[in-house]
Design a protein around this motif. Structure first.
Motif, short mmCIF file in Angstrom:
data_model
loop_
_atom_site.label_atom_id
_atom_site.label_comp_id
_atom_site.label_asym_id
_atom_site.label_seq_id
_atom_site.Cartn_x
_atom_site.Cartn_y
_atom_site.Cartn_z
N GLY A 619 0.78 -1.23 0.00
CA GLY A 619 0.00 0.00 0.00
C GLY A 619 0.81 1.27 0.00
N ARG A 620 2.00 1.28 0.60
CA ARG A 620 2.81 2.50 0.61
C ARG A 620 3.16 2.97 -0.79
NH1 ARG A 620 4.65 -0.37 4.99
NH2 ARG A 620 4.66 0.75 7.00
N PHE A 621 3.21 2.05 -1.71
CA PHE A 621 3.66 2.38 -3.06
C PHE A 621 2.60 2.00 -4.10
CE2 PHE A 621 7.22 0.89 -0.40
CZ PHE A 621 7.89 2.09 -0.23
N SER A 622 1.33 2.13 -3.71
CA SER A 622 0.24 1.68 -4.58
C SER A 622 0.11 2.52 -5.84
CB SER A 622 -1.08 1.71 -3.80
OG SER A 622 -1.34 3.02 -3.31
N ALA A 623 0.46 3.81 -5.76
CA ALA A 623 0.31 4.67 -6.95
C ALA A 623 1.21 4.18 -8.08
CB ALA A 623 0.65 6.12 -6.58
N GLY A 624 2.46 3.87 -7.75
CA GLY A 624 3.35 3.37 -8.78
C GLY A 624 2.93 2.01 -9.29
N GLU A 625 2.41 1.17 -8.39
CA GLU A 625 1.95 -0.15 -8.81
C GLU A 625 0.79 -0.04 -9.80
OE1 GLU A 625 -0.36 -3.96 -6.86
OE2 GLU A 625 1.00 -2.79 -5.60
N GLU A 626 -0.16 0.83 -9.51
CA GLU A 626 -1.31 0.99 -10.41
C GLU A 626 -0.87 1.50 -11.77
OE1 GLU A 626 -4.04 3.50 -8.43
OE2 GLU A 626 -4.52 2.06 -6.84
N ALA A 627 0.08 2.43 -11.79
CA ALA A 627 0.56 2.94 -13.07
C ALA A 627 1.25 1.85 -13.87
CB ALA A 627 1.51 4.11 -12.83
N ALA A 628 2.02 1.00 -13.20
CA ALA A 628 2.73 -0.07 -13.90
C ALA A 628 1.78 -1.16 -14.37
CB ALA A 628 3.81 -0.65 -12.99
N ARG A 629 0.72 -1.43 -13.60
CA ARG A 629 -0.23 -2.47 -13.99
C ARG A 629 -0.92 -2.13 -15.31
NH1 ARG A 629 -3.58 -5.79 -9.73
NH2 ARG A 629 -2.07 -6.12 -8.06
N LYS A 630 -1.15 -0.86 -15.54
CA LYS A 630 -1.84 -0.46 -16.76
C LYS A 630 -1.01 -0.76 -18.01
CE LYS A 630 -4.35 3.27 -14.44
NZ LYS A 630 -4.57 4.74 -14.35
N LEU A 631 0.29 -0.93 -17.82
CA LEU A 631 1.17 -1.20 -18.95
C LEU A 631 1.30 -2.68 -19.26
CD1 LEU A 631 4.05 1.30 -18.08
CD2 LEU A 631 2.09 1.68 -19.59
N VAL A 632 0.73 -3.54 -18.38
CA VAL A 632 0.81 -4.98 -18.59
C VAL A 632 -0.35 -5.40 -19.48
CG1 VAL A 632 0.78 -7.24 -17.47
CG2 VAL A 632 1.91 -5.31 -16.36
N PRO A 633 -0.09 -5.99 -20.64
CA PRO A 633 -1.16 -6.26 -21.61
C PRO A 633 -2.11 -7.37 -21.20
CG PRO A 633 0.93 -7.15 -22.39
CD PRO A 633 1.24 -6.35 -21.16
N GLN A 634 -1.67 -8.33 -20.39
CA GLN A 634 -2.51 -9.48 -20.10
C GLN A 634 -3.36 -9.24 -18.86
OE1 GLN A 634 0.74 -12.22 -19.75
NE2 GLN A 634 0.73 -12.15 -17.54
N PRO A 635 -4.42 -10.03 -18.67
CA PRO A 635 -5.28 -9.86 -17.49
C PRO A 635 -4.49 -10.07 -16.20
CG PRO A 635 -6.34 -11.25 -19.13
CD PRO A 635 -4.93 -11.04 -19.60
N ILE A 636 -4.92 -9.39 -15.15
CA ILE A 636 -4.19 -9.43 -13.89
C ILE A 636 -4.19 -10.82 -13.27
CG2 ILE A 636 -4.24 -8.56 -11.51
CD1 ILE A 636 -5.13 -5.90 -12.59
N ASN A 637 -5.27 -11.57 -13.42
CA ASN A 637 -5.40 -12.87 -12.75
C ASN A 637 -4.83 -14.03 -13.54
OD1 ASN A 637 -6.75 -11.71 -10.53
ND2 ASN A 637 -8.71 -11.76 -11.63
#
Length: 671
Positions: A619-637
């Protein structure tokens, strides 16, 4: 009767004589079976010279072969032997006189930078020198020491937790020192030692098998970590008075670099300072700095190197108050532009803004890490001007980009602007995005940068494709310089490099490189040091300590490989299905346990964890994690059933930062 002259052409054979190993070729020419060639040679000599002369020639040849074999066995050095053979020799690189090489050896030994029982090469002509890096021995006792020990006494303790119910290994005691002579005895490839056996010695000797030790034979020979005691020799047999140094002033026979002016003599070196007793405070002469060079956007590769540092090293982050003991620090040197470009006037501010906006880098700007982790701007001009041996001459060089004698001439930047350029051409690349767009110039620059950083600041340089696997306390204790072996070849690899700040060996290397077109490729570094007989001052450690998979990837030692068994470096990222159960089942503890680090050899474009290719730090670094997740093309699960070794290590380190597990020594991160 005149004797008919023998023809040098092959005989045309009509019949086949199997007794002499001769068979008919399809065109009728005689062909010799390889195993019968000596007999055929004898017959030829007999027909030409007669029995007495033929026997004499064979006896001389046999004696010569025996002499060569015995000579090579007693002093086998293929690189130096190669230089006396025609058509195989590299051109000499030496630009120093023998008396200056003696001064370099004397400086390093008297400074305590040669804590080894190895000999000073006979070609140097230096005997009887006192060595404060070795303990003294009683009169008449030698034990193979080539220099006279005048240093601290050594004690080799048993390293285990007193409470064996503790599941984690103990950290090395402050002031621990690795006896690298003992390490080489168990790990040297030239002595036919196996990486698997070497890692067991490294595990047991450091107590990394705490709570899991199995009964073996006598393990005293496996103790390679020692502590220094005072110089009080009252309880030891008498140690004789210091002996005078014997300097061989006979005419030198060392081969010098042709067409190059020798360095002025005597070489300019500071006064050596004797080693001091161990102190928990940081020693400015021997700083504990890990250096790493990076160019281009910050990715998961330096991210993982930093996480491995936090997970394994004694940073004190498990304490609320700053520890009194000296802590290692990690300096990441960022070059935000291509290797052939110059920095702009606002480069520092731009670097910090880019780090703050980069999800892989921004977590490390947290205040909790400020005392052990720093980002620094790499400026080639400033760095080279800070090296006294280079500052007045490096601008006269035609180019800074020379690797193994292959020179890359870089056009002026104005020429690129006028002609137009593609951002991914060789002169504008900032990092390697694929195997086809490899950033060769940055690699060449990093070959030089590691020597610059160690000579200027001291410490240990690590390539960015390095994962730390254990505490390096005892490595810091070794005061000498070192790199490691290039797999099966007796040459240096400088992916791990330790040199002391302002050392004599550093002065030698920079001045020699300057006279050899600034070539800092590790193969060329090997030539510099071997030509000068200074290679003993930059110890060539076994690659098992830092690169345990290398020999296996080159088809060596596969009959008894270490754990894990990689046939190719890519197996770290794409673990073969047949062995893909091991990463999850064994975890971090099953990954080359005992080695100090792992070098995965590039693969900058391969993600550590394809299904979770983002910084997963909580949680301390959730902003960066969310930004990086958007760049991953495949589904999160879309997680994989079997995880690769690279993915398991990434998730292990990240869980430590999130506070879900302790580090490898049982310490929890405190925020």
């Amino acid at each position: 009767m005149t004797r008919r002259r023998q023809s040098h052409l092959p005989l045309h054979i009509i019949a086949v004589d199997d007794s002499q190993g001769i068979s008919r070729h399809k065109h009728g020419w005689a062909v010799l079976n390889s195993f019968s060639y000596p007999w055929y040679l004898y017959v030829r000599l007999l027909s030409r010279l007669g029995r007495k002369r033929a026997n004499f020639v064979l006896a001389v040849l046999f004696a010569f072969v025996i002499f060569v074999v015995l000579s090579l066995q007693s002093n086998w050095d293929p690189d130096r032997i190669k230089n006396i053979l025609p058509f195989t020799a590299d051109s000499p690189t030496l630009v120093y006189r023998k008396e200056d090489l003696q001064r370099i050896w004397a400086f390093e030994i008297e400074s305590g930078h040669f804590p080894s029982t190895s000999s000073v090469p006979e070609q140097i002509g230096l005997k009887g020198i006192s060595n404060p890096g070795l303990p003294p021995l009683p009169d008449g006792e030698v034990r193979g020491q080539a220099t006279r020990g005048t240093g601290f006494m050594r004690v080799y303790p048993e390293i285990q937790h007193n409470n064996l119910s503790i599941a984690f290994p103990p950290r090395p005691a402050p002031g621990s020192i690795a006896d690298l002579d003992v390490v080489k005895q168990h790990c040297d490839f030239s002595s036919h030692k196996l990486v698997r056996d070497c890692l067991e010695v490294l595990r047991v000797g450091a107590g990394l098998d705490n709570g899991n030790r199995l009964r073996r034979e006598n393990l005293d020979d496996w103790k390679y970590i020692y502590l220094e005691q005072s110089r009080d020799y009252s309880n030891r047999p008498h140690v004789g008075p210091p002996s005078s140094v014997q300097i061989d002033s006979s005419p030198e026979t060392l081969l010098k670099k042709a067409g190059s002016e020798l360095e002025s003599s005597p070489i300019d070196l500071p006064t050596p300072s004797s080693p001091l007793p161990f102190s928990t405070a940081c020693d400015p002469d021997y700083p504990r700095i890990f250096h790493m060079y990076w160019t281009g956007p910050f990715t998961d590769k330096p991210y993982m190197a930093i996480l491995s540092f936090l997970y394994t090293q004694k940073t004190g982050l498990h304490l609320y108050e700053l520890p009194k003991e000296c802590r290692p620090v990690f300096w990441v040197w960022i070059n935000p532009v291509s290797a052939a470009s110059t920095l702009g006037p606002n480069a520092v501010d731009s670097m910090h803004k880019e780090l703050q906006s980069n999800p892989w880098a921004s977590p490390f700007l947290h205040d909790r890490f400020k005392d052990v982790l720093q980002f620094k701007l790499w400026n080639t001009t400033q760095q080279l001007d800070a090296i006294p041996e280079l500052r007045n001459e490096w601008r006269k060089m035609r180019t800074l980009f020379n690797t193994g004698g292959r020179i890359v001439n870089v056009p002026p930047e104005d020429h690129h602007k006028d002609m137009g350029s593609h951002p991914d051409d060789m002169f504008h690349r900032t990092g390697s995005k694929s195997s086809s767009s490899y950033d060769r110039l940055s690699v060449i620059l990093s070959d030089m940068a590691r020597f610059v950083l160690c000579h200027r600041f001291g410490g240990i340089y690590l390539d960015a494709d390095t994962i730390l696997l254990r505490d390096w306390e005892e490595v810091w204790g070794w005061r000498g310089g070192f790199a490691y072996r290039w797999s099966r070849l007796p040459r240096y690899n400088t992916a791990v490099l330790h040199m002391n700040k302002g050392s004599a060996i550093g002065t030698f290397l920079f001045r020699t490189a300057l006279k050899n077109n600034l070539d800092f490729h590790p193969m060329t570094i090997t030539r510099y040091l071997k030509d000068a007989y200074l290679d003993g001052l930059l110890l060539q450690l076994p690659d098992a300590l830092f690169d345990s998979a290398w020999l296996n990837t080159e088809n060596y030692q596969r009959e008894r490989p270490p754990q894990p068994f990689f046939k190719a470096f890519q197996d770290f990222f794409d673990t073969p299905a047949v062995s893909s159960a091991a990463p999850l089942a064994m975890g971090f503890d099953g990954f080359f346990r005992g080695a100090f680090s792992y070098h995965y050899h590039n693969f900058w474009w391969k993600p550590f964890d394809p299904s979770r290719n983002w910084p997963d730090l909580g949680g301390r670094f959730s902003a960066g994690e969310e930004a990086a997740r958007k760049l991953v093309p495949q589904p999160i699960n879309s997680d994989r059933e079997d995880l690769s070794w690279s993915a398991v290590l990434k998730r292990t380190f990240e869980s430590y930062i999130r506070g879900e597990r302790c580090n490898m020594y049982g310490e929890w991160l405190r925020w």
